[in-house]
Design an enzyme around this catalytic site. Sequence first.
Site, PDB file in Angstrom:
ATOM      1  N   ASP A   1      -9.451   6.421   7.853  1.00 45.07           N
ATOM      2  CA  ASP A   1      -8.062   6.124   7.477  1.00 45.07           C
ATOM      3  C   ASP A   1      -7.250   7.397   7.668  1.00 45.07           C
ATOM      4  OD1 ASP A   1      -5.658   5.318   6.443  1.00 45.07           O
ATOM      5  OD2 ASP A   1      -6.461   4.566   4.551  1.00 45.07           O
TER       6      ASP A   1
ATOM      7  N   THR B   1      -1.586  10.870   5.449  1.00 51.56           N
ATOM      8  CA  THR B   1      -1.301  12.250   5.072  1.00 51.56           C
ATOM      9  C   THR B   1      -2.601  13.044   5.001  1.00 51.56           C
ATOM     10  OG1 THR B   1       0.617  11.495   3.816  1.00 51.56           O
ATOM     11  CG2 THR B   1      -0.176  13.718   3.367  1.00 51.56           C
TER      12      THR B   1
ATOM     13  N   ASP C   1       0.852  -1.192   0.000  1.00 53.82           N
ATOM     14  CA  ASP C   1       0.000   0.000   0.000  1.00 53.82           C
ATOM     15  C   ASP C   1       0.884   1.237   0.000  1.00 53.82           C
ATOM     16  OD1 ASP C   1      -2.323   1.684   0.311  1.00 53.82           O
ATOM     17  OD2 ASP C   1      -1.733   1.892   2.415  1.00 53.82           O
TER      18      ASP C   1
ATOM     19  N   ALA D   1      -7.482   4.094  -4.816  1.00 57.98           N
ATOM     20  CA  ALA D   1      -7.139   2.689  -4.614  1.00 57.98           C
ATOM     21  C   ALA D   1      -7.102   2.332  -3.138  1.00 57.98           C
ATOM     22  CB  ALA D   1      -5.783   2.391  -5.263  1.00 57.98           C
ATOM     23  N   ASP D   2      -6.617   3.257  -2.302  1.00 56.89           N
ATOM     24  CA  ASP D   2      -6.546   2.987  -0.865  1.00 56.89           C
ATOM     25  C   ASP D   2      -7.939   2.881  -0.255  1.00 56.89           C
ATOM     26  OD1 ASP D   2      -6.895   5.704  -1.461  1.00 56.89           O
ATOM     27  OD2 ASP D   2      -5.931   6.382   0.379  1.00 56.89           O
TER      28      ASP D   2
END
Length: 256
Positions: free
Chosen positions: A130, A133, A7, A109-110
């Site tokens: 999540d 950053t 990832d 995608a994450d």
Amino acid sequence: MSFIAIDIGNTNITLGVFHGETLAFTARLATKPAHTADQLAVDMQGILQLHHEPVEQIRACAVSSVVPSVGTAICRAVKILCGIEPLLLGPGVKTGLNIKIDNPAQLGADLAAGAVGALARYPMPCVIIDMGTASTVSVLDKNGCFLGGAIAAGVRLTLKALCENTSLLPAIHVEAPNHAIGRNTVDSMKSGLVYGTAAMLDGLIDRMEKELGETATVVATGGLSQEIIRHCVHKGIIYDPDLLLNGLRLIYEKNR
């Protein structure tokens, strides 16, 4: 045969090696867009050696990336090191998600990997936090459909902006102070970063549950999430540091 999930975030690259469905170990590299595929292959080889994982045992790989150039370089590195072609998560890859945002191709995608991981492990509806950053909050409805979410600046990004754009505010370690009412500059900054972010998450969860019309399972992953969710009013938040890696493993299984 071992499987490696990778990832790639804006700050860190997280690698997880699976033996079957069991996550054997995880490791992190700094995300550096200037690094070549050869450099990344050397770094990955060192990590595998450190954990006594034979390179020849890695026979499958899936990659999610929010930094396209690094995603391409990592895929080349895996091919150099292991002789296999990784699955790079993106448009055309089967996720099994029913994506109901305006343009499903825009889903990061994450976020997709986290949603797949949550859908397989937790009751629906689900709110997924999540914290990297950027701090993202994603919502799956009672049928597991991806509805959308919210994006805010991450804690460290906020701190960096404070320090770089003010003359008198210092760089600090992100941790909760003893009181929400800070009595000095450092404690005031800590309060804003930790308690302020926790309050933001509480507010978003409340608003999202109101829109869903029911209570949701709340799962948190990434970066500083464990430190922040301890201070949320919502006490049932589940901390799952390997959510995205498990999601990548499941996506690979759907596509092989």
